[in-house]
Design an enzyme around this catalytic site. Structure first.
Site, PDB file in Angstrom:
ATOM      1  N   LYS A  15      48.987   8.236   7.545  1.00 29.55           N
ATOM      2  CA  LYS A  15      50.081   7.799   8.179  1.00 29.55           C
ATOM      3  C   LYS A  15      50.768   9.069   8.909  1.00 29.55           C
ATOM      4  O   LYS A  15      51.252   8.902   9.884  1.00 29.55           O
ATOM      5  CB  LYS A  15      51.039   7.211   7.177  1.00 29.55           C
ATOM      6  N   ARG A 129      43.858  17.973   0.486  1.00 31.92           N
ATOM      7  CA  ARG A 129      45.088  18.373   1.159  1.00 31.92           C
ATOM      8  C   ARG A 129      45.728  19.173   0.308  1.00 31.92           C
ATOM      9  O   ARG A 129      46.430  20.074   0.625  1.00 31.92           O
ATOM     10  CB  ARG A 129      45.772  16.870   1.455  1.00 31.92           C
ATOM     11  N   ARG A 146      50.874   8.651  -8.081  1.00 29.61           N
ATOM     12  CA  ARG A 146      51.581   8.280  -6.593  1.00 29.61           C
ATOM     13  C   ARG A 146      50.606   6.905  -6.059  1.00 29.61           C
ATOM     14  O   ARG A 146      50.876   5.918  -5.535  1.00 29.61           O
ATOM     15  CB  ARG A 146      51.420   9.166  -5.604  1.00 29.61           C
TER      16      ARG A 146
HETATM   17  P1  AMP Z   1      55.437  11.111   1.156  1.00 27.77           P
HETATM   18  O1  AMP Z   1      55.177  12.415   1.925  1.00 27.77           O
HETATM   19  O2  AMP Z   1      55.603   9.945   2.107  1.00 27.77           O
HETATM   20  O3  AMP Z   1      53.968  10.957   0.269  1.00 27.77           O
HETATM   21  O4  AMP Z   1      56.454  11.250   0.156  1.00 27.77           O
HETATM   22  C1  AMP Z   1      56.596  12.004  -0.847  1.00 27.77           C
HETATM   23  C2  AMP Z   1      57.533  11.773  -2.008  1.00 27.77           C
HETATM   24  O5  AMP Z   1      58.723  11.576  -1.434  1.00 27.77           O
HETATM   25  C3  AMP Z   1      56.921  10.407  -2.600  1.00 27.77           C
HETATM   26  O6  AMP Z   1      56.115  10.513  -3.646  1.00 27.77           O
HETATM   27  C4  AMP Z   1      58.428   9.983  -3.387  1.00 27.77           C
HETATM   28  O7  AMP Z   1      58.651  10.648  -4.308  1.00 27.77           O
HETATM   29  C5  AMP Z   1      59.448  10.353  -2.082  1.00 27.77           C
HETATM   30  N1  AMP Z   1      59.389   9.249  -1.254  1.00 27.77           N
HETATM   31  C6  AMP Z   1      59.072   9.330   0.191  1.00 27.77           C
HETATM   32  N2  AMP Z   1      59.344   8.191   0.683  1.00 27.77           N
HETATM   33  C7  AMP Z   1      59.942   7.249   0.058  1.00 27.77           C
HETATM   34  C8  AMP Z   1      60.624   5.931   0.007  1.00 27.77           C
HETATM   35  N3  AMP Z   1      60.489   5.287   0.810  1.00 27.77           N
HETATM   36  N4  AMP Z   1      61.059   5.441  -1.354  1.00 27.77           N
HETATM   37  C9  AMP Z   1      61.132   6.307  -2.266  1.00 27.77           C
HETATM   38  N5  AMP Z   1      60.570   7.593  -2.405  1.00 27.77           N
HETATM   39  C10 AMP Z   1      60.079   8.075  -1.193  1.00 27.77           C
END
Ligand code: AMP
Length: 191
Positions: A15, A129, A146
Site C-alpha cells: 500500500k 522489510r 498485525r
Molecule cells: P502501518 O504503517 O499502516 O502499518 O501502521 C503502523 C501502526 O500504526 C499500526 O500497526 C497501528 O498500530 C497504527 N495505525 C496505523 N493506521 C491505523 C489506523 N487506521 N487505526 C489504528 N491504528 C493505526
C-alpha cells in the site's frame, strides 16, 4: 471534483509503495495514518506517546484518536481535491467515521482498490522489510499480531466497500510497476 481513494490491503501488500507512486502520478496527496503516527513518535508529541503503546504491540490505536488525526489532516489545503488514504480506515467504526467526515466536506469515496496478495507472500515480504528498514514493529511477534488484527478488524471492510460497489481487486503479486499501472488505470477512470 474531489477524488478520495481508499487503498486497501494487508500489511505487506505494498500500500505504502503504491500510494507514493499514485501521489506522484495523480497529484493527490498520500495520507498514511502509520506515517502520521510515526512522525508524532519522532517529535515526541502527546499523540505519539499514546500511539507508541499500541504500535509497539502491533495493535490498533483507538478509533477516536485516529479519526481525529485524519480529520485534522484532511482539513489541510493540499487535500482540497482529494487524497489517497493508506492504512485508514482499518475498522468498521473508522469506515463509518470516514463516510461522515467526507460528507461534511461534500465529498465521497471514489474507489477502493484492494491490493490482493496471498498470506505466504505477505509474511515473506514483511520479514524482508524488517531486515531492510528496521521498523520497530516489524518483528515476528508484532507481525503475527498485525496479521490477526488485519483479519479480524480490517478484512471485513472489503465486504463493506464491495456492497457499496466501490471495491476493485488488483493483483498485488505482479511487479511493482505493473501494480502501479493497474491502479492508475482504475483510479483514472473515476477521476
Ligand atoms: P502501518 O504503517 O499502516 O502499518 O501502521 C503502523 C501502526 O500504526 C499500526 O500497526 C497501528 O498500530 C497504527 N495505525 C496505523 N493506521 C491505523 C489506523 N487506521 N487505526 C489504528 N491504528 C493505526
Amino acid at each position: 471534483m474531489k477524488t478520495f481513494v481508499v487503498l486497501m490491503g494487508a500489511p505487506g501488500a505494498g500500500k505504502g509503495t503504491q500510494a507514493k507512486k499514485l501521489e506522484a502520478s495523480l497529484g493527490l496527496p498520500q495520507v498514511a495514518t502509520g506515517d502520521l503516527f510515526r512522525a508524532n513518535l519522532k517529535n515526541e508529541t502527546e499523540l505519539g506517546k499514546l500511539a507508541r503503546t499500541y504500535m509497539d504491540k502491533g495493535e490498533l490505536v483507538p478509533d477516536e484518536v485516529t479519526v481525529a488525526m485524519v480529520r485534522d489532516r484532511l482539513s489541510q489545503p493540499d487535500c482540497v481535491h482529494g487524497a489517497i488514504l493508506d492504512g485508514f480506515p482499518r475498522t468498521t467504526a473508522q469506515a463509518k467515521a470516514l463516510d461522515e467526515l467526507l460528507n461534511e466536506f461534500s465529498a465521497k469515496i471514489a474507489i477502493v482498490p484492494f491490493i490482493d496478495v496471498s498470506q505466504d507472500v505477505l509474511v515473506e515480504r514483511l520479514a524482508k522489510r524488517a531486515e531492510i528498514e528496521g521498523r520497530a514493529d516489524d518483528n515476528e511477534e508484532t507481525i503475527r499480531v498485525r496479521m490477526e488484527v488485519y483479519q479480524s478488524e480490517t478484512a471485513p471492510l472489503l465486504a463493506y466497500y464491495d456492497e457499496k460497489g466501490l471495491l476493485v481487486k488488483i493483483n498485488g503479486e505482479q511487479s511493482i510497476h505493473q501494480v502501479t499501472e493497474d491502479l492508475t488505470e482504475v483510479v483514472q477512470e473515476v477521476m
